[in-house]
Design a protein around this motif. Structure first.
Motif, PDB file in Angstrom:
ATOM      1  N   LEU A   1       6.325  94.856   4.753  1.00 66.57           N
ATOM      2  CA  LEU A   1       6.784  95.180   3.280  1.00 66.57           C
ATOM      3  C   LEU A   1       5.461  94.090   3.246  1.00 66.57           C
ATOM      4  O   LEU A   1       4.702  94.197   1.526  1.00 66.57           O
ATOM      5  CB  LEU A   1       7.400  93.417   3.002  1.00 66.57           C
ATOM      6  CG  LEU A   1       8.733  93.688   2.761  1.00 66.57           C
ATOM      7  CD1 LEU A   1       9.633  92.262   2.909  1.00 66.57           C
ATOM      8  CD2 LEU A   1       9.634  95.031   2.731  1.00 66.57           C
ATOM      9  N   GLY A   2       4.629  94.712   3.720  1.00 65.10           N
ATOM     10  CA  GLY A   2       2.626  94.089   3.373  1.00 65.10           C
ATOM     11  C   GLY A   2       2.483  92.427   3.027  1.00 65.10           C
ATOM     12  O   GLY A   2       2.069  92.260   1.816  1.00 65.10           O
ATOM     13  N   LEU A   3       3.462  92.057   3.589  1.00 61.26           N
ATOM     14  CA  LEU A   3       3.012  90.641   3.554  1.00 61.26           C
ATOM     15  C   LEU A   3       2.363  90.148   4.753  1.00 61.26           C
ATOM     16  O   LEU A   3       2.251  88.291   4.433  1.00 61.26           O
ATOM     17  CB  LEU A   3       4.558  89.572   3.255  1.00 61.26           C
ATOM     18  CG  LEU A   3       5.561  90.501   2.018  1.00 61.26           C
ATOM     19  CD1 LEU A   3       7.280  89.653   2.033  1.00 61.26           C
ATOM     20  CD2 LEU A   3       5.032  89.519   0.629  1.00 61.26           C
ATOM     21  N   GLY A   4       2.121  90.294   4.947  1.00 63.18           N
ATOM     22  CA  GLY A   4       1.007  89.668   6.526  1.00 63.18           C
ATOM     23  C   GLY A   4       1.557  89.508   7.644  1.00 63.18           C
ATOM     24  O   GLY A   4       1.313  88.409   8.813  1.00 63.18           O
TER      25      GLY A   4
ATOM     26  N   VAL B   1       7.799  83.652   0.981  1.00 65.84           N
ATOM     27  CA  VAL B   1       6.172  83.750   1.085  1.00 65.84           C
ATOM     28  C   VAL B   1       5.508  83.687  -0.621  1.00 65.84           C
ATOM     29  O   VAL B   1       4.886  82.661  -0.580  1.00 65.84           O
ATOM     30  CB  VAL B   1       6.119  85.499   1.067  1.00 65.84           C
ATOM     31  CG1 VAL B   1       4.289  86.194   0.857  1.00 65.84           C
ATOM     32  CG2 VAL B   1       6.075  86.307   2.715  1.00 65.84           C
TER      33      VAL B   1
ATOM     34  N   LEU C   1       0.402  83.461  -1.716  1.00 61.46           N
ATOM     35  CA  LEU C   1       0.386  84.868  -1.849  1.00 61.46           C
ATOM     36  C   LEU C   1      -0.525  85.103  -3.005  1.00 61.46           C
ATOM     37  O   LEU C   1       0.165  85.597  -3.435  1.00 61.46           O
ATOM     38  CB  LEU C   1       0.685  85.594  -1.020  1.00 61.46           C
ATOM     39  CG  LEU C   1      -0.075  87.241  -0.631  1.00 61.46           C
ATOM     40  CD1 LEU C   1      -0.464  87.628   0.530  1.00 61.46           C
ATOM     41  CD2 LEU C   1       1.925  88.530  -0.648  1.00 61.46           C
TER      42      LEU C   1
ATOM     43  N   LYS D   1      -4.138  82.710   1.209  1.00 60.89           N
ATOM     44  CA  LYS D   1      -3.635  84.087   1.548  1.00 60.89           C
ATOM     45  C   LYS D   1      -4.769  85.331   0.376  1.00 60.89           C
ATOM     46  O   LYS D   1      -3.671  85.443  -0.455  1.00 60.89           O
ATOM     47  CB  LYS D   1      -2.346  84.522   1.830  1.00 60.89           C
ATOM     48  CG  LYS D   1      -2.246  83.452   3.229  1.00 60.89           C
ATOM     49  CD  LYS D   1      -1.652  84.538   4.397  1.00 60.89           C
ATOM     50  CE  LYS D   1       0.250  83.648   3.398  1.00 60.89           C
ATOM     51  NZ  LYS D   1       1.158  84.052   4.400  1.00 60.89           N
TER      52      LYS D   1
ATOM     53  N   THR E   1      -3.383  89.776  -1.292  1.00 59.41           N
ATOM     54  CA  THR E   1      -3.552  91.279  -0.625  1.00 59.41           C
ATOM     55  C   THR E   1      -3.621  91.791  -1.820  1.00 59.41           C
ATOM     56  O   THR E   1      -3.926  91.307  -3.397  1.00 59.41           O
ATOM     57  CB  THR E   1      -1.726  90.961  -0.608  1.00 59.41           C
ATOM     58  OG1 THR E   1      -2.505  92.742   0.282  1.00 59.41           O
ATOM     59  CG2 THR E   1      -0.864  90.467  -2.040  1.00 59.41           C
TER      60      THR E   1
ATOM     61  N   GLY F   1      -2.671  96.396   0.401  1.00 63.52           N
ATOM     62  CA  GLY F   1      -1.455  96.375   1.544  1.00 63.52           C
ATOM     63  C   GLY F   1      -1.559  95.513   3.188  1.00 63.52           C
ATOM     64  O   GLY F   1      -0.757  95.725   3.386  1.00 63.52           O
ATOM     65  N   LYS F   2      -2.863  94.913   2.590  1.00 66.68           N
ATOM     66  CA  LYS F   2      -2.628  94.469   4.050  1.00 66.68           C
ATOM     67  C   LYS F   2      -3.612  93.136   3.237  1.00 66.68           C
ATOM     68  O   LYS F   2      -3.492  92.496   1.795  1.00 66.68           O
ATOM     69  CB  LYS F   2      -4.297  94.636   4.598  1.00 66.68           C
ATOM     70  CG  LYS F   2      -4.001  95.713   5.534  1.00 66.68           C
ATOM     71  CD  LYS F   2      -5.032  95.776   6.875  1.00 66.68           C
ATOM     72  CE  LYS F   2      -4.601  97.924   7.400  1.00 66.68           C
ATOM     73  NZ  LYS F   2      -5.874  97.897   8.269  1.00 66.68           N
ATOM     74  N   VAL F   3      -3.106  91.474   4.471  1.00 72.26           N
ATOM     75  CA  VAL F   3      -3.309  90.174   3.846  1.00 72.26           C
ATOM     76  C   VAL F   3      -4.091  89.842   4.704  1.00 72.26           C
ATOM     77  O   VAL F   3      -4.499  89.960   5.808  1.00 72.26           O
ATOM     78  CB  VAL F   3      -2.562  89.849   4.060  1.00 72.26           C
ATOM     79  CG1 VAL F   3      -2.081  88.061   4.115  1.00 72.26           C
ATOM     80  CG2 VAL F   3      -0.632  90.463   3.492  1.00 72.26           C
ATOM     81  N   SER F   4      -5.348  89.286   3.909  1.00 74.84           N
ATOM     82  CA  SER F   4      -6.028  88.578   4.411  1.00 74.84           C
ATOM     83  C   SER F   4      -6.073  86.957   3.735  1.00 74.84           C
ATOM     84  O   SER F   4      -5.781  86.817   2.663  1.00 74.84           O
ATOM     85  CB  SER F   4      -7.771  89.001   3.933  1.00 74.84           C
ATOM     86  OG  SER F   4      -7.971  89.369   2.638  1.00 74.84           O
ATOM     87  N   GLU F   5      -7.120  86.143   4.845  1.00 70.05           N
ATOM     88  CA  GLU F   5      -6.921  84.973   4.181  1.00 70.05           C
ATOM     89  C   GLU F   5      -8.782  84.630   4.330  1.00 70.05           C
ATOM     90  O   GLU F   5      -9.376  85.418   5.299  1.00 70.05           O
ATOM     91  CB  GLU F   5      -6.524  83.705   6.080  1.00 70.05           C
ATOM     92  CG  GLU F   5      -4.868  84.719   5.696  1.00 70.05           C
ATOM     93  CD  GLU F   5      -3.986  84.203   7.119  1.00 70.05           C
ATOM     94  OE1 GLU F   5      -4.348  82.652   7.645  1.00 70.05           O
ATOM     95  OE2 GLU F   5      -2.995  84.862   7.464  1.00 70.05           O
TER      96      GLU F   5
END
Lengths: 441, 153, 334
Positions: free
Chosen positions: A370-373, C30, C38, C65, C67, C90-94
């Motif tokens: 889902l692209g939620l990390g 989330v 997020l 976080k 995206t 589409g990616k998650v960075s923190e």
């Protein structure tokens, strides 16, 4: 060679459970893909719906399932199962003698491939958006699911699969080339059979969901390999056979709807090769920005190429030869048979160019659908990296040249049946193949 | 006998077509510079040509969002932000046609943002076209030698 | 109903419910995570930051976080020492931030994401006890009473790029030049004003320009110029051009789309997008004092498409950018 001669294979296919397990797994994946498109990231290359439908599923379908198993995908496709269950009013039990719902017969006017030609063309015109936008893919998938369910309640059997599914049409067309078939063993057994449970259903299973009487099967196009007849036949007269490639093409179909399906698929492959794999940004923007003036131009060109230009040129090259003067619709349809293997190999070649290039997205999306990390399998951070790029051009070359050879051989067998020379047919195949080679390589 | 021999010749010609090194005119390698503008979803110019052995210097100028440029098979890449021209230098030592691909997600049609690099002649195009012609020749020939009655028609 | 039928139905229902419920539950958890929200980034035209207001407390680590929903973006907080965070689609960075001072901070996008990239800003409200009352002095252009929007053009321009190295030699040779070598003098005078001040020095025109160049070089350093150059490349070059000529990749777009979009934004007819200023134009640059340039950068172009940078960069960073801008006019090579 009869595969069902092996008792193990036969038992595996006759039992409802292995197929049911696959159905449920596929349906779960399908429902999850729909959900992912709605709640997951709008970035296509990182959303399960896009990555699994348009990269993973498409790759398996066009590179493996269709060429080697024909309608093998239809045997496990989750789209009609919910409708089947509703029609039967059960998951395992056979259908009741009287239909639970309306159970109408599809009007004769629609009992052909034209609706599928239209539905595929519609999807194809919007493909750049569908292919890249998760929520649109989900809407399309959900629409197919609900259409299938809805049609199951109005009409008898699998009306959606047989007459509307945009994918089903070309799978059926290309399934004729596959080295596998479901056929009866002995015609006389069917002739003497009372009640024809394979078509009408029995306690052991449904009557053919694809509205086909197995006793009359001569080609794969409309047999969905659902295996119900294998279960219902009281005389053990149904077999799954391995056979040479393109066996059905020796006795070509004379139907214009199927001929046009072949032209649509051929044209779509050519146009996609130019628009998606080419370097023209204007073409990509026109294809993507639906309902803008540029898109209408693109749509007009698309429709002209697949419905007028390609069939028109074909008719022209056939009819300028001495023996081809005054060919009728029937002869035209028969003569277009070589485009079936040619089109299939066009799609194989076209798909090779984006499937391997984007295969790393599959692993990344598996870990973070889902692209939620999330990082379920530790592959979420995998960077995009084309795989085996050195292998793509030779493989495409082989597919296209192989497809041309296949088409030429088919032309030599089918052109005489249309009463024409094979030379113009082969020339046409050579010309479009050279065009495709130029577009892809 | 004669038929088998001809078939053998045709097969041989096919193999030559597939694997023989095409005569590539050898010009002394030079450095070639290109300014390529990247925008959603195309490179401009979209296709560039060099000779084998040339040093290719690509200045990538992004005109809307962050784009990348990855050269298939060479495996080299750069990323350019608007306002920050990036330069990629490599030696084009593999002949043929290669796709340039954006490797920074740049919007919906990103996976189809494609350009082309030709190093010398487009080998696989010529090989495939040659093979296609050869295949047609062999099939027509095979048919004629097997079923002379058809040709008499 | 037979047992197998019932069991199969239960199993199918459970599988399908599970495949919907589990991801939905994870998704909602989330979404509702207040501790570590997020944050979605998308281009300004599709909404920019969501959310665009973040709350934090002094001294407490803030986990964030991110995206991206479309293209490459980046995150940084204005006037804060931090490594910008790249936000990939589409990616998650923190990242984790800790604030030492309460106040309203501005966070902004650090990777160019289109012509409206600079509109991608949000606020970070940091609450807590104020440590020490800070004296806020007004910007130099305010004290000097400069009109930022009036043209400030140089009367005279040098024939060629003046060499700071040669000017430095002159500064050392001649002791009583009528110029002041202090930072205040440099900041409040345009090169052209200093050139005027040197009219009584007996130097030739080109020598006078060389002295100006030397004074400007004295008020910066190679390290400061490098920092200014980096900030310029990342934030200014897309419009003003990598060579400072006002011909950046967005210059044409700005000129073309300008009027319509700016009217829509401000509702005022007399504001219209302008083509970006050219720093290689000597009349313009030599007529502008560092204080004037600082004012323009701090406040922005008021409807011209030039963003306000006051809440993003520290004073030092802005002075360094200004020093870098003059390097388009002066030859600082040794």
């Amino acid at each position: 060679m009869e595969l069902t001669r092996s008792p193990r294979v036969k038992a595996l296919l006759k039992s409802r459970y292995p197929q049911l397990v696959l159905f449920v797994l596929m349906l779960a994946g399908f429902v999850f893909a729909i959900l992912a498109g709605f709640i997951g990231t709008p970035v296509g290359s990182h959303n399960f719906s896009i990555v699994f439908v348009w990269i993973a599923w498409w790759a398996i379908l066009i590179l493996v399932a269709v060429p080697f198993f024909g309608r093998g995908w239809c045997a496990v496709c989750p789209i009609p199962v919910a409708g089947d269950w509703l029609q039967r009013g059960a998951v395992l039990n056979p259908a009741p003698k009287t239909p639970k719902w309306l159970g109408l017969r599809v009007p004769a006017k629609f009992r052909n491939m034209w609706m599928q030609n239209i539905s595929f063309t519609l999807v194809a015109l919007f493909s750049s958006v569908i292919l890249t936008t998760p929520v649109v893919t989900s809407v399309v998938l959900a629409a197919m699911l609900f259409l299938a369910i809805g049609l199951s309640m109005v009409f008898e059997r699998r009306a959606f699969c047989r007459y509307l599914c945009p994918v089903g049409g070309f799978i059926g067309l290309y399934a004729q080339t596959a080295p596998i078939e479901l056929r009866i063993k002995d015609k006389n057994v069917c002739a003497k059979c009372v009640g024809k449970p394979c078509y009408n259903g029995s306690d052991l299973g449904s009557g053919c969901p694809w509205d086909v009487f197995p006793g009359g099967l001569t080609k794969n196009t409309y047999c969905g390999l659902c295996l119900e007849c294998l279960r219902t036949c009281p005389h053990d007269n149904i077999a799954i056979n391995a056979r040479p490639f393109s066996a059905d093409l020796a006795r070509p179909s004379a139907k214009l709807d199927e001929a046009f399906k072949a032209f649509i698929m051929l044209g779509a492959a050519l146009i996609y090769a130019y628009v998606l794999m080419g370097s023209s940004g204007a073409a990509k923007l026109a294809a993507y920005n639906v309902f803008t003036p540029a898109w209408f131009v693109y749509a007009a060109i698309f429709l002209t190429v697949i419905f007028i230009l390609l069939p028109g040129l074909y008719w022209l090259v056939i009819s300028i030869t001495p023996r081809g003067r005054g060919v009728g619709v029937r002869e035209f349809a028969i003569a277009s048979t070589p485009l079936i293997p040619l089109g299939l190999m066009f799609w194989v070649a076209f798909s090779l160019s984006f499937v391997l290039t984007n295969a790393t997205y599959i692993l990344a999306a598996l870990s973070d659908p889902l692209g939620l990390g999330w990082n379920l399998f530790g592959t979420a951070a995998l960077a995009w990296q084309p795989l085996l790029s050195a292998f793509i051009a030779p493989a495409q070359s082989l597919a296209l040249v192989g497809g041309l050879a296949w088409a030429a051989r088919t032309a030599q067998k089918t052109a005489p049946q249309a009463g024409i020379s094979s030379a113009p047919v082969i020339s046409y195949c050579l010309a479009v193949t050279l065009l495709m080679i130029w577009l892809l390589l | 006998m004669r038929f088998n021999f001809l078939l053998f010749l045709l097969g041989l010609a096919g193999l030559v077509m597939m694997f023989a090194p095409l005569p590539v005119q050898s010009s002394p390698p030079v450095e070639r510079e290109f300014r390529i503008e990247a925008s959603q979803y195309a490179y401009s110019p979209g296709e560039i040509s060099v000779n084998p052995g040339d040093t290719v210097k690509i200045h990538l100028v992004s005109t809307d969002v962050v784009h990348g440029l990855y050269v298939d098979e060479y495996g080299v890449s750069i990323t350019a932000d608007p306002g920050q021209t990036a330069t990629l230098t490599f030696v084009a030592d593999k002949p043929g046609s290669f796709r340039l691909r954006c490797n920074v997600t740049c919007g919906a049609m990103h996976p189809f943002m494609i350009g082309k690099l030709y190093v010398g002649p487009n080998l696989w195009f010529y090989r495939s076209a040659g093979l296609a012609a050869l295949v047609i020749l062999s099939i027509v020939f095979w048919k004629r030698s097997n079923q002379p009655t058809i040709t008499a028609n | 109903m037979k047992r197998p039928e019932l069991l199969t139905r239960l199993l199918i229902t459970a599988t399908l419910l599970g495949v919907v419920a589990l991801p939905l539950w994870a998704w909602v958890s989330v979404l509702s995570n207040v501790e570590e929200p997020l944050i979605h980034a998308s281009i300004a035209e599709s909404g920019g930051w969501s959310p665009d207001v973040i709350q934090a407390k002094v001294g407490e680590p803030l986990h964030l976080k991110f995206t991206s929903d479309d293209v490459m973006h980046g995150f940084a907080v204005g006037q804060m020492e931090m490594q910008p965070v790249d936000i990939e689609p589409g990616k998650v960075s923190e990242t984790t931030l800790t604030f030492t001072k309460p106040g309203i901070y501005t966070f902004f996008c650090t990777r160019w994401c289109g012509i409206n990239h600079w509109r991608m800003r949000g606020t970070l409200e940091v609450s807590g006890e104020p440590t020490a009352p800070e004296t806020v002095s007004p910007a130099l252009y305010v004290t000097l009473g400069l009109n930022l929007d009036a043209p400030h053009l140089a009367d005279a321009v040098p024939a060629e790029k003046p060499s700071a190295a040669r000017g430095m030699g002159l500064l050392h040779q001649i002791s009583n030049l009528p110029v002041d070598q202090s930072a205040d003098y440099y900041r409040s005078h345009s090169p052209s004003q200093v050139f005027q001040d040197l009219s009584t020095s007996g130097l030739t025109d080109s020598q006078r320009w060389e002295v100006v160049a030397a004074l400007w070089a004295q008020n910066t350093s190679p390290a400061a110029l490098a920092e200014g150059g980096e900030i310029y490349a990342q934030n200014c070059a897309a419009c003003h051009g990598e060579t400072g000529s006002g011909n950046g990749v967005f210059a044409d777009d700005l000129a073309a789309r300008g009027e319509a979009s700016m009217q829509a934004m401000s509702g005022s007819m007399d504001m219209s997008m302008q083509t970006p200023a050219s720093f290689s134009d000597p009349q313009r640059m030599l007529g502008a004092s560092p204080a004037l340039l600082q004012g323009k950068i701090l406040r922005g172009g008021m409807g011209t498409g030039m963003p306000m940078w006051g809440s993003i960069f520290t004073d030092e960073q802005i002075w360094n950018v200004i020093a870098y801008l003059y390097s388009f006019q002066f030859d600082y090579s040794k």
